[in-house]
Enzyme design. Sequence first.
Site, PDB file in Angstrom:
ATOM      1  N   ASN B  72     -89.103 -13.205 -27.255  1.00 28.90           N
ATOM      2  CA  ASN B  72     -89.437 -13.805 -25.875  1.00 28.90           C
ATOM      3  C   ASN B  72     -88.249 -13.855 -25.186  1.00 28.90           C
ATOM      4  OD1 ASN B  72     -88.704 -16.536 -24.939  1.00 28.90           O
ATOM      5  ND2 ASN B  72     -88.611 -16.726 -27.028  1.00 28.90           N
ATOM      6  N   GLY B  75     -86.904 -16.936 -20.055  1.00 27.09           N
ATOM      7  CA  GLY B  75     -86.021 -17.182 -19.146  1.00 27.09           C
ATOM      8  C   GLY B  75     -86.065 -18.553 -18.384  1.00 27.09           C
ATOM      9  N   ASN B 129     -80.256 -28.140 -24.812  1.00 28.75           N
ATOM     10  CA  ASN B 129     -80.277 -26.755 -25.278  1.00 28.75           C
ATOM     11  C   ASN B 129     -79.080 -25.755 -24.709  1.00 28.75           C
ATOM     12  OD1 ASN B 129     -80.915 -24.041 -25.689  1.00 28.75           O
ATOM     13  ND2 ASN B 129     -82.848 -24.102 -24.328  1.00 28.75           N
ATOM     14  N   CYS B 132     -80.021 -20.994 -25.389  1.00 22.81           N
ATOM     15  CA  CYS B 132     -80.992 -20.000 -25.010  1.00 22.81           C
ATOM     16  C   CYS B 132     -80.382 -18.606 -24.780  1.00 22.81           C
ATOM     17  CB  CYS B 132     -81.509 -20.350 -23.600  1.00 22.81           C
ATOM     18  SG  CYS B 132     -82.733 -19.047 -22.914  1.00 22.81           S
ATOM     19  N   GLY B 245     -88.951 -19.932 -37.755  1.00 21.57           N
ATOM     20  CA  GLY B 245     -89.760 -18.963 -38.621  1.00 21.57           C
ATOM     21  C   GLY B 245     -90.617 -19.571 -39.595  1.00 21.57           C
TER      22      GLY B 245
END
Lengths: 278, 305
Positions: B72, B75, B129, B132, B245
């Site tokens: 993915n 953004g 975060n 990213c 995952g």
Amino acid sequence: MSVYHIDRSMLDRHRRRIVRIVRRVDECLDTVSLYMHNPFSSDPIPGQFTMIWIPGVDEIPLSISYMDSCILGVTVRGVGEATRILCSLQPGDTIGVRGPLGRGFTIVKGRSLVVGGGVGVAPLRYLIYRLIDVGVDTYVVFGFRDKLHTIYLEEMEKLSVEGRIKLCIATEDGSYGFKATAYDIASRILDESFDMVYVCGPEELIRRILVLCVEKDLPMEASIEGYMKCGMGVCGSCVRGAYLVCRDGPVFDRDKLLEIGEIGLRRRRASGTIEPLL
Amino acid sequence: MRSLDLSVDIAGLSLKTPLILASGILGLSGRLLAKISRAEGVGAVTTKSIGLKPRDGYPNPTIILLPYGLINSMGLPNPGAEAFLKELDEAEDLSSPLIASFYGYSVDEIVETARIIAKHPRVSALELNVSCPHVSGVYELGFKPELVAEAVSKVKKIIDKPLFVKLSPNTHLIVDVARAAAEAGADGLTAINTVKALAIDTELFRPILSGVYGGLSGPALKPIALRCVYEIYKEVDIPIVGCGGVSNSLDVVEFILAGASAVALGSVIAFKGVGVFRELAEGLSSYLERKGFRSVREIVGLSHR
């Protein structure tokens, strides 16, 4: 199902297939239908949508407006960059397609009312053919701004002349058909004899028909929009109320539309920012 | 039916189960977050990452589905910190703790964003975060232990809620960053974010994602995430949320055995829906029962003996 739980049908639906446009039809001054070889390995349900990729520009959701065993059709109104570019495409041009996606309309036997406004008639066209196929007594009400913005007119009138549907066209300025809105006409026709009401179009139309169907306790389904990104129920961008348009919709029944609550009142932008519609 | 109590305490949060909704998944709408928080098996929910200002994210395509996971490149779309507070006002009937994920392009922006979102009463904890892989500026922060330490210590000074740091696997320094965050006062670590990845359309000879690069998640990521959790657990003493995952209950068990106190679910929700929380909670419970354990805590880090 694979050991990883990514099932084949999901992989298949989300694979971007590069297809060539075989035919374009100018429906009205700002709306075009594009036809391509059917890239799907499963038969779409009316109301389901595709993600159309215009490489280098965007990938946008469009509902399926036509389908037979060989050809897939979508109908697009040029309102933004991606849709204007789509409207300019010619036979031979290529686009990417994934689908069919989402939850479509429920076909109910008996008598149905199909109400569409503007380019919202796109998914209803495919639905109408399916309703005719299964022998549903179908009453169609389409509303447009004016004669210059009418879509599928000849086609629907042909179906009407052949006695396959009952048809009522309205324009806001009276330049074609009744001088009225789709809501005005639908509200006069709607009674307890209908087994299902299908709606797609401006949210104001959907909201008002919803109110009517709740009052009369009639079953209803509407196709709504959300700001679509992943199209597979993971990013949350298309959320309306607590439902995802891409996965739980785009077609919702009356109770879910009521639960969502915000139809015709507000929507989200790309960032998720909420903007009021009224 | 679960007969075993799966509750865990992590960094001051009490969770009914160790299963957390990962950041970036569905976490934009307050109403939807609240609905997920009420689903069976859910221990906590994490919001999408929120920045100081609204951000649209990238144009589509933003996602690619592969037989072994997702790439993915959303953004970081988000309505910005102030608007997000109103979103949280709509998160009625939250029945699990809500973790607010946030980011910034600089330490100052990180601190300012934390100040705004931490004050909402529905925010139980924050997750920074710094990892990213498709937004430059945010991506690189997570490679610099000293910058992460500075951000953590400044944020901790102004908030009174637990702070997690979500780590990037796209650096050989992951343990150093983890250690720096812990020493600077972080209450927990989330390991890992997605791995920077790419896909090319062979018909059109071009990268598919409009942002070119994306983050790989899903089953392909699991062994890497597991290795990261294992390495961090050896070196760092604060609790770890394993993330990457997970698709079945034995994946959850593996993460806990590697040292995770809780486990976050992301891509699997695309494949199985929110009902996966219940399925994995039940699977975890039967595993513990079968092996004769009475709580999740008893197996945290057990593979390190």
